[in-house]
Enzyme design. Structure first.
Site, short mmCIF file in Angstrom:
data_model
loop_
_atom_site.label_atom_id
_atom_site.label_comp_id
_atom_site.label_asym_id
_atom_site.label_seq_id
_atom_site.Cartn_x
_atom_site.Cartn_y
_atom_site.Cartn_z
N SER A 1 6.99 -17.23 34.60
CA SER A 1 5.79 -17.78 35.04
C SER A 1 5.62 -17.66 36.46
O SER A 1 6.66 -17.29 37.37
CB SER A 1 6.25 -19.40 34.76
N ASP B 1 3.81 -13.90 32.85
CA ASP B 1 2.84 -15.21 32.04
C ASP B 1 1.67 -15.56 32.96
O ASP B 1 1.71 -15.18 34.01
CB ASP B 1 3.86 -16.29 31.41
N HIS C 1 0.49 -18.92 21.73
CA HIS C 1 0.93 -19.59 22.70
C HIS C 1 1.38 -21.25 22.11
O HIS C 1 0.84 -21.42 21.24
CB HIS C 1 -0.21 -19.68 23.80
N ILE D 1 7.73 -18.67 23.54
CA ILE D 1 8.56 -19.93 23.59
C ILE D 1 9.16 -20.30 24.88
O ILE D 1 9.69 -19.37 25.50
CB ILE D 1 9.98 -19.64 22.59
N SER D 2 8.67 -21.26 25.45
CA SER D 2 8.98 -21.72 26.96
C SER D 2 10.02 -22.97 26.91
O SER D 2 11.01 -23.12 27.18
CB SER D 2 7.98 -21.70 27.79
N THR D 3 9.06 -24.03 26.34
CA THR D 3 9.77 -25.37 26.57
C THR D 3 11.09 -25.45 25.86
O THR D 3 11.88 -26.02 26.23
CB THR D 3 8.66 -26.38 26.00
#
Length: 291
Positions: free
Chosen positions: A50, A82, A209, A232-234
């Site tokens: 990010s 991202d 996303h 996959i981020s969170t």
């Protein structure tokens, strides 16, 4: 092996109907958990970053970490920027060896989004770097951008077609299909019909996303419908925190920092491996290297 470009990875995955996991790294420990998890599963992987993480560590530092990890790995690894709407950040990533970048103009009116995305596209193409671009309003929180889930706007099929005709060599296209960044407030309402229509008329791989919180069945249906990149981020961030904090509850108390870091790493790596299994990319690294 050296960092690879995302576009051929995703083309191969789309054709074979499996998804390549794209995890948002936080620091070196999270990056090595992603790489090591992919190596154990013999899977291609995308490490994405990010803008706020770049502001914390810098393009150069992040690029050097991931390049060093990739050099010692035997699976294809792409390094991707991202959601970003700042061309200077995009140029900084390109100058520091990143193999793909994303321009997110989805908050702008269609014509303005096309114009700005095309500027990023021209920069990326000139540098031989892949570009991801987005259309529609994906709900949830991503960096400093917030879109309420009830205000999310599905990507219009005709606009998607016109958008991609302007940038035919996109590495991946991210249309809003009903998923959301962060934690879902209710049941995700994915527009499978729209996704299937898009993949029938657009040859560019699709990015999914808002992957955290989807069921295995939802992942599978999206991937079978043409989503080759799955973000996959969170979930990775939760594993980053939980793996570290769980050590705090142990008795007797752990006072050395290394056990915390090791537990954090193992928790993140297990999550990476689980998603690789779900997306069907286990064992696909060898296939890509042979292609």
């Amino acid at each position: 092996m050296p960092l690879v470009h995302m576009k051929p990875m995703l083309k191969t995955a789309k054709a074979a109907r499996y998804g390549i996991a794209a995890f948002n790294m936080i620091d070196y420990n999270s990056a090595r958990a992603i790489v090591d998890g992919a190596e154990e599963m013999n899977a291609p992987i995308i490490i994405q970053v990010s803008v706020k993480t770049i502001k914390l560590w810098s393009h150069k530092t992040l690029g050097s970490w991931v390049a060093a990890l990739a050099a010692d790995a035997d699976v294809p690894i792409a390094l991707h920027l991202d959601h970003c709407k700042d061309l200077d950040v995009i140029k900084g990533c390109i100058d520091n060896g990143w193999t793909s970048v994303m321009f997110d103009g989805s908050a702008d009116p269609f014509e303005e989004n096309v114009k700005k995305s095309k500027q990023a596209y021209d920069i990326a193409m000139a540098a031989g770097v892949g570009l991801e671009a987005e259309l529609g309003a994906i709900g949830g929180v991503e960096d400093d951008k917030f879109v309420a889930e009830d205000e999310a706007i599905l990507a219009d099929v005709n606009e998607c077609l016109a958008f991609c005709k302007e940038m035919p060599e996109l590495a991946v296209f991210a249309p809003a299909i009903g998923t959301a960044h962060g934690d879902y407030k209710g049941e995700p309402k994915i527009a499978y019909d729209r996704l299937e229509k898009l993949t029938s008329i657009i040859d560019i791989p699709i990015a999914l996303h808002g992957g955290t919180g989807l069921t295995d069945e939802q992942f599978t249906r999206c991937i079978q419908s043409g989503c080759a990149k799955v973000n996959i981020s969170t979930m990775h961030k939760k594993h980053f925190v939980d793996g570290f904090c769980d050590v705090k509850t142990k008795e007797p108390p752990v006072k050395e920092p290394i056990p915390y870091i090791e537990a954090q790493y193992e928790t993140m790596k297990a999550g990476v491996m689980d998603m690789i299994r779900t997306f069907g990319s286990e064992g696909k690294a060898s296939q890509m290297k042979a292609a």
